[in-house]
Enzyme design. Structure first.
Site, PDB file in Angstrom:
ATOM      1  N   TYR A 157       0.851  -1.198   0.000  1.00 11.86           N
ATOM      2  CA  TYR A 157       0.000   0.000   0.000  1.00 11.86           C
ATOM      3  C   TYR A 157       0.896   1.261   0.000  1.00 11.86           C
ATOM      4  O   TYR A 157       0.539   2.296  -0.554  1.00 11.86           O
ATOM      5  CB  TYR A 157      -0.983  -0.016   1.173  1.00 11.86           C
ATOM      6  CG  TYR A 157      -2.161   0.924   0.971  1.00 11.86           C
ATOM      7  CD1 TYR A 157      -3.022   0.766  -0.122  1.00 11.86           C
ATOM      8  CD2 TYR A 157      -2.415   1.968   1.849  1.00 11.86           C
ATOM      9  CE1 TYR A 157      -4.087   1.621  -0.319  1.00 11.86           C
ATOM     10  CE2 TYR A 157      -3.484   2.838   1.663  1.00 11.86           C
ATOM     11  CZ  TYR A 157      -4.317   2.653   0.575  1.00 11.86           C
ATOM     12  OH  TYR A 157      -5.373   3.518   0.378  1.00 11.86           O
ATOM     13  N   LYS A 164      -3.092   8.633   2.601  1.00 17.22           N
ATOM     14  CA  LYS A 164      -4.331   8.513   3.391  1.00 17.22           C
ATOM     15  C   LYS A 164      -4.144   9.103   4.786  1.00 17.22           C
ATOM     16  O   LYS A 164      -5.095   9.637   5.365  1.00 17.22           O
ATOM     17  CB  LYS A 164      -4.785   7.053   3.466  1.00 17.22           C
ATOM     18  CG  LYS A 164      -5.274   6.462   2.141  1.00 17.22           C
ATOM     19  CD  LYS A 164      -6.415   7.230   1.522  1.00 17.22           C
ATOM     20  CE  LYS A 164      -7.097   6.428   0.408  1.00 17.22           C
ATOM     21  NZ  LYS A 164      -8.078   7.260  -0.342  1.00 17.22           N
TER      22      LYS A 164
HETATM   23  P1  NAD Z   1     -12.396   3.529  -8.302  1.00 14.45           P
HETATM   24  O1  NAD Z   1     -11.274   3.180  -9.171  1.00 14.45           O
HETATM   25  O2  NAD Z   1     -13.759   3.208  -8.773  1.00 14.45           O
HETATM   26  O3  NAD Z   1     -12.342   5.068  -7.889  1.00 14.45           O
HETATM   27  C1  NAD Z   1     -11.157   5.824  -7.862  1.00 14.45           C
HETATM   28  C2  NAD Z   1     -11.474   7.107  -8.583  1.00 14.45           C
HETATM   29  O4  NAD Z   1     -10.375   8.026  -8.509  1.00 14.45           O
HETATM   30  C3  NAD Z   1     -11.760   6.884 -10.084  1.00 14.45           C
HETATM   31  O5  NAD Z   1     -13.059   7.346 -10.360  1.00 14.45           O
HETATM   32  C4  NAD Z   1     -10.720   7.754 -10.765  1.00 14.45           C
HETATM   33  O6  NAD Z   1     -11.221   8.377 -11.939  1.00 14.45           O
HETATM   34  C5  NAD Z   1     -10.454   8.779  -9.678  1.00 14.45           C
HETATM   35  N1  NAD Z   1      -9.226   9.537  -9.929  1.00 14.45           N
HETATM   36  C6  NAD Z   1      -7.938   9.111  -9.931  1.00 14.45           C
HETATM   37  N2  NAD Z   1      -7.117  10.113 -10.293  1.00 14.45           N
HETATM   38  C7  NAD Z   1      -7.912  11.207 -10.506  1.00 14.45           C
HETATM   39  C8  NAD Z   1      -7.670  12.545 -10.921  1.00 14.45           C
HETATM   40  N3  NAD Z   1      -6.420  12.982 -11.194  1.00 14.45           N
HETATM   41  N4  NAD Z   1      -8.723  13.388 -11.032  1.00 14.45           N
HETATM   42  C9  NAD Z   1      -9.971  12.967 -10.777  1.00 14.45           C
HETATM   43  N5  NAD Z   1     -10.275  11.709 -10.390  1.00 14.45           N
HETATM   44  C10 NAD Z   1      -9.255  10.840 -10.263  1.00 14.45           C
HETATM   45  O7  NAD Z   1     -12.102   2.781  -6.904  1.00 14.45           O
HETATM   46  P2  NAD Z   1     -12.776   2.906  -5.455  1.00 14.45           P
HETATM   47  O8  NAD Z   1     -12.288   1.709  -4.723  1.00 14.45           O
HETATM   48  O9  NAD Z   1     -14.220   3.174  -5.572  1.00 14.45           O
HETATM   49  O10 NAD Z   1     -12.003   4.152  -4.849  1.00 14.45           O
HETATM   50  C11 NAD Z   1     -12.673   5.293  -4.327  1.00 14.45           C
HETATM   51  C12 NAD Z   1     -11.993   5.745  -3.048  1.00 14.45           C
HETATM   52  O11 NAD Z   1     -12.178   4.741  -2.059  1.00 14.45           O
HETATM   53  C13 NAD Z   1     -10.485   5.977  -3.157  1.00 14.45           C
HETATM   54  O12 NAD Z   1     -10.145   7.108  -2.386  1.00 14.45           O
HETATM   55  C14 NAD Z   1      -9.923   4.748  -2.502  1.00 14.45           C
HETATM   56  O13 NAD Z   1      -8.647   4.997  -1.968  1.00 14.45           O
HETATM   57  C15 NAD Z   1     -10.942   4.526  -1.420  1.00 14.45           C
HETATM   58  N6  NAD Z   1     -10.953   3.196  -0.811  1.00 14.45           N
HETATM   59  C16 NAD Z   1     -11.046   2.080  -1.579  1.00 14.45           C
HETATM   60  C17 NAD Z   1     -11.068   0.808  -0.970  1.00 14.45           C
HETATM   61  C18 NAD Z   1     -11.115  -0.449  -1.799  1.00 14.45           C
HETATM   62  O14 NAD Z   1     -10.701  -1.496  -1.290  1.00 14.45           O
HETATM   63  N7  NAD Z   1     -11.622  -0.423  -3.017  1.00 14.45           N
HETATM   64  C19 NAD Z   1     -10.998   0.719   0.426  1.00 14.45           C
HETATM   65  C20 NAD Z   1     -10.916   1.891   1.188  1.00 14.45           C
HETATM   66  C21 NAD Z   1     -10.903   3.125   0.558  1.00 14.45           C
HETATM   67  O1  0WE Z   2      -6.878   3.106  -1.931  1.00 13.29           O
HETATM   68  C1  0WE Z   2      -6.846   2.018  -2.479  1.00 13.29           C
HETATM   69  C2  0WE Z   2      -6.229   1.873  -3.859  1.00 13.29           C
HETATM   70  C3  0WE Z   2      -5.949   3.167  -4.537  1.00 13.29           C
HETATM   71  C4  0WE Z   2      -5.066   3.052  -5.751  1.00 13.29           C
HETATM   72  C5  0WE Z   2      -5.121   1.986  -6.632  1.00 13.29           C
HETATM   73  C6  0WE Z   2      -4.297   1.969  -7.759  1.00 13.29           C
HETATM   74  C7  0WE Z   2      -4.255   0.821  -8.708  1.00 13.29           C
HETATM   75  C8  0WE Z   2      -3.809   1.256 -10.091  1.00 13.29           C
HETATM   76  C9  0WE Z   2      -4.201   4.066  -6.005  1.00 13.29           C
HETATM   77  N1  0WE Z   2      -3.393   4.069  -7.076  1.00 13.29           N
HETATM   78  C10 0WE Z   2      -3.437   3.052  -7.947  1.00 13.29           C
HETATM   79  N2  0WE Z   2      -2.590   3.095  -9.036  1.00 13.29           N
HETATM   80  C11 0WE Z   2      -2.673   2.241 -10.068  1.00 13.29           C
HETATM   81  O2  0WE Z   2      -1.873   2.280 -11.008  1.00 13.29           O
HETATM   82  N3  0WE Z   2      -7.352   0.918  -1.820  1.00 13.29           N
HETATM   83  C12 0WE Z   2      -7.748   1.065  -0.431  1.00 13.29           C
HETATM   84  C13 0WE Z   2      -7.437  -0.438  -2.410  1.00 13.29           C
HETATM   85  C14 0WE Z   2      -6.162  -1.154  -2.090  1.00 13.29           C
HETATM   86  O3  0WE Z   2      -5.051  -0.939  -2.835  1.00 13.29           O
HETATM   87  C15 0WE Z   2      -4.021  -1.701  -2.268  1.00 13.29           C
HETATM   88  C16 0WE Z   2      -4.522  -2.388  -1.164  1.00 13.29           C
HETATM   89  C17 0WE Z   2      -5.894  -2.034  -1.040  1.00 13.29           C
HETATM   90  C18 0WE Z   2      -6.841  -2.486   0.031  1.00 13.29           C
HETATM   91  C19 0WE Z   2      -2.710  -1.814  -2.667  1.00 13.29           C
HETATM   92  C20 0WE Z   2      -1.860  -2.657  -1.944  1.00 13.29           C
HETATM   93  C21 0WE Z   2      -2.325  -3.338  -0.832  1.00 13.29           C
HETATM   94  C22 0WE Z   2      -3.662  -3.223  -0.425  1.00 13.29           C
END
Ligand code: NAD
Ligand code: 0WE
Length: 257
Positions: A157, A164
């Site tokens: 991560y 974060k």
């Molecule tokens: P997702 O890929 O659907 O959403 C991520 C979004 O970030 C996308 O819509 C992408 O367009 C946007 N983004 C990235 N760079 C950008 C930029 N320069 N300008 C505008 N938008 C931009 O994935 P998600 O899991 O729904 O992620 C949403 C949020 O939830 C993120 O902050 C992620 O860190 C957080 N989150 C995700 C998880 C998980 O396990 N999926 C867990 C906890 C928190």
């Molecule tokens: O916030 C996230 C992921 C956000 C994210 C994901 C990507 C994948 C593609 C940010 N940057 C990128 N860049 C890319 O090129 N999460 C909470 C989901 C997540 O991501 C991990 C996790 C978990 C959970 C990455 C490593 C280990 C655990």
């Protein structure tokens, strides 16, 4: 009455139907909110198609959160169309892929800058843009999405954990700054969910498996559960809550082993 009846909300971070932000958009719309959706360039078609499934056709605008001119344009257009704003959902996060695969000690200056700009600074920029539109309505509610990797180490991560941590600290500083204007600022810390942001992350299925074994509820969470918690923070039920990070992770964070 529906909890967000007559409210206008900006939702940043919808990429596709699995996006956490899309679950929040659907839930907010079902509670009577008028939503404004933004998309990052390549997701334009996806977002416009998804929006057709909402009760009222939303304003849909391009937004790269690294571009101040696009941020200004979004709030100018919300002001024109709606005259005010009641809530903002921030769901944008990004770190260059190599930062999530190389050892943390190899984090590059440029990778650090990009990750913190997109994933943390953008909340501050959106809060600044929202402030006058929310003040015009007597207050508002902003929320962002975070992950336990801000507090504890998860393999790979990496710099996203640092971003974060900065995001969660920004929630507290914004809450203190904007509280006198009756603007609340909170985060939801979601458990791992297989969205686009999780796709292609090595060993993501393992992460989900560990949560299923160890979380108090013995399962992972779904985007709809994050969305229900978001309705609480965005709506009248959350009116006394600000500066908070609400864990929506099936209880995983309480477990020591
Ligand atoms: P997702 O890929 O659907 O959403 C991520 C979004 O970030 C996308 O819509 C992408 O367009 C946007 N983004 C990235 N760079 C950008 C930029 N320069 N300008 C505008 N938008 C931009 O994935 P998600 O899991 O729904 O992620 C949403 C949020 O939830 C993120 O902050 C992620 O860190 C957080 N989150 C995700 C998880 C998980 O396990 N999926 C867990 C906890 C928190
Ligand atoms: O916030 C996230 C992921 C956000 C994210 C994901 C990507 C994948 C593609 C940010 N940057 C990128 N860049 C890319 O090129 N999460 C909470 C989901 C997540 O991501 C991990 C996790 C978990 C959970 C990455 C490593 C280990 C655990």
């Amino acid at each position: 009455m529906a909890s967000l009846e007559g409210k206008v909300g900006l939702i940043v971070g919808v990429a596709n139907k699995r996006s956490i932000a899309w679950a929040i958009a659907q839930a907010a719309s079902a509670e009577g909110a008028q939503v404004v959706l933004t998309y990052q360039g390549r997701f334009e078609e996806h977002v416009k198609e998804l929006a057709e499934g909402l009760a009222t056709p939303p304003l849909i605008l391009p937004l790269d959160v690294q571009d101040d001119a696009q941020i200004d344009a979004v709030f100018a257009q919300i002001g024109e169309r709606h005259g005010g704003l009641d809530f903002v959902v921030h769901g944008a996060a990004f770190a260059p892929r190599e930062e999530l695969t190389a050892p943390f000690v190899m984090t590059s200056r440029e990778g650090f800058r990009t990750s913190l700009d997109i994933s943390a600074y953008s909340l501050i920029a959106l809060a600044r843009g929202a402030k006058p539109l929310m003040a015009a309505r007597g207050g508002g509610s902003l929320m962002t999405l975070t992950y336990l990797g801000s507090q504890r180490v998860f393999p790979n991560y990496n710099v996203m954990g640092v971003a974060k941590a900065a995001l969660e600290a920004s929630v507290r500083y914004l809450a203190a700054d904007l509280g006198p204007d009756n603007i609340r600022v909170n985060a939801i810390s979601a458990g791992p969910i297989k969205t686009l942001a999780a796709a292609g992350i090595g060993g993501f299925s393992n992460i989900l498996g560990i949560v299923r074994e160890r979380a108090p509820l013995r399962r992972t969470v779904e985007t709809s559960e994050v969305a229900d918690a978001a309705l609480f923070l965005l709506g009248p039920a959350g009116r006394g809550v600000t500066g908070e990070v609400l864990m929506v992770d099936a209880g995983y964070h309480v477990v020591g082993m």
